[in-house]
Scaffold this active site. Structure first.
Site, PDB file in Angstrom:
ATOM      1  N   GLU A 191      -5.857   7.812  -4.116  1.00 51.74           N
ATOM      2  CA  GLU A 191      -5.903   8.994  -3.306  1.00 51.74           C
ATOM      3  C   GLU A 191      -7.020   9.867  -3.871  1.00 51.74           C
ATOM      4  OE1 GLU A 191      -3.772   8.388  -1.074  1.00 51.74           O
ATOM      5  OE2 GLU A 191      -2.056   7.611  -1.688  1.00 51.74           O
TER       6      GLU A 191
ATOM      7  N   CYS B 138       0.697  -1.075  -0.006  1.00 54.12           N
ATOM      8  CA  CYS B 138      -0.073   0.105  -0.138  1.00 54.12           C
ATOM      9  C   CYS B 138       0.679   1.317   0.037  1.00 54.12           C
ATOM     10  CB  CYS B 138      -1.092  -0.231   1.144  1.00 54.12           C
ATOM     11  SG  CYS B 138      -2.156   1.018   0.957  1.00 54.12           S
ATOM     12  N   HIS B 139       0.855   2.134   1.226  1.00 56.21           N
ATOM     13  CA  HIS B 139       1.722   3.144   1.214  1.00 56.21           C
ATOM     14  C   HIS B 139       3.278   2.914   1.818  1.00 56.21           C
ATOM     15  CE1 HIS B 139      -2.229   5.045   1.160  1.00 56.21           C
ATOM     16  NE2 HIS B 139      -1.854   6.134   0.464  1.00 56.21           N
TER      17      HIS B 139
END
Length: 237
Positions: free
Chosen positions: A170, A138-139
């Site tokens: 996002e 993910c991030h």
């Protein structure tokens, strides 16, 4: 033979981020799913963060993301997950030689601290140099912003294929303007900055993870399990 070990990194950032006033931090299932996957396969797991502290992303506690057995494990203070979390380490308390996999969990908090988390990056680089696997979901690929390959001195992701949370995602979440206002790099920004090839899923919420040698990445919370599985497979190969 000593059991294989995984170092599971968490963001230390835990502050207001979302427009509704909720805090970001660690996205629960992006730590829980990999943890349970590694434990099921017989790995020992230690948690680490740059400061030795962490907090939860408050949106990740919603029923849409945390339910069923996940919610049970999370709320049970005696679960393997919570007992291990209680012993979270700082990088200074960790010997990279003890671990075969470095796994960067996520939550938007990682965009704040992973690029500056030099001690975490050093450990990840060391594990990779030792022939281990570096993975991020993910991030989590924010950890690659400044992470170098010790053997070449070049960016670890340079010339490699990675994935991670999409810019489209996002925008759908409505945080793209927040990221711009806070001057935070998205995963796609990081890939571009360091000469990596960013591979996107068909849909931003699909379970999608990829392997490039000993580098493994996944795109979102739904991909946390498959990213962990790929990490184990990459180690075997």
């Amino acid at each position: 033979m000593a059991p294989k070990k995984v170092l599971l990194a968490l963001t230390s950032y835990n502050d207001v981020f979302y427009s509704d006033g909720a805090k970001t931090g660690v996205f629960v299932v992006e730590a829980l799913h990999p943890f349970n996957t590694f434990r099921k396969e017989g790995f020992e797991v230690d948690f680490v963060s740059e400061t030795g502290k962490f907090g939860w992303d408050e949106h990740s506690l919603a029923k849409d993301f945390l339910n069923g057995q996940d919610e049970t494990d999370f709320k049970n203070k005696d679960s393997d997950f919570n007992k291990t979390l209680a012993k979270i380490k700082t990088p200074k308390e960790v010997n990279a030689d003890d671990y075969q996999i470095f796994f960067a969990s996520a939550g938007h908090g990682t965009l704040f601290d992973y690029p500056k988390a030099k001690d975490l990056q050093d450990i990840a680089s060391e594990i990779y140099a030792n022939g281990g696997v570096v993975a991020a979901v993910c991030h989590g690929p924010a950890i690659f912003d400044g992470l170098t390959d010790k053997k070449t001195g070049r960016p670890l992701i340079e010339g490699k294929s990675i994935t991670g949370f999409t810019d489209v995602g996002e925008t759908i979440l409505g945080v793209d303007s927040i990221l711009k206002a806070k001057n935070l790099a998205t995963v796609e920004d990081v890939a571009k900055k360091y000469g990596a090839k960013y591979l996107a899923p068909v849909g931003p919420w699909d379970d999608y993870s990829i392997t490039d040698g000993r580098l493994v990445t996944g795109v979102n919370p739904a991909s946390a399990h498959s990213t962990a599985v790929r990490s184990i497979d990459a180690l075997k190969n």
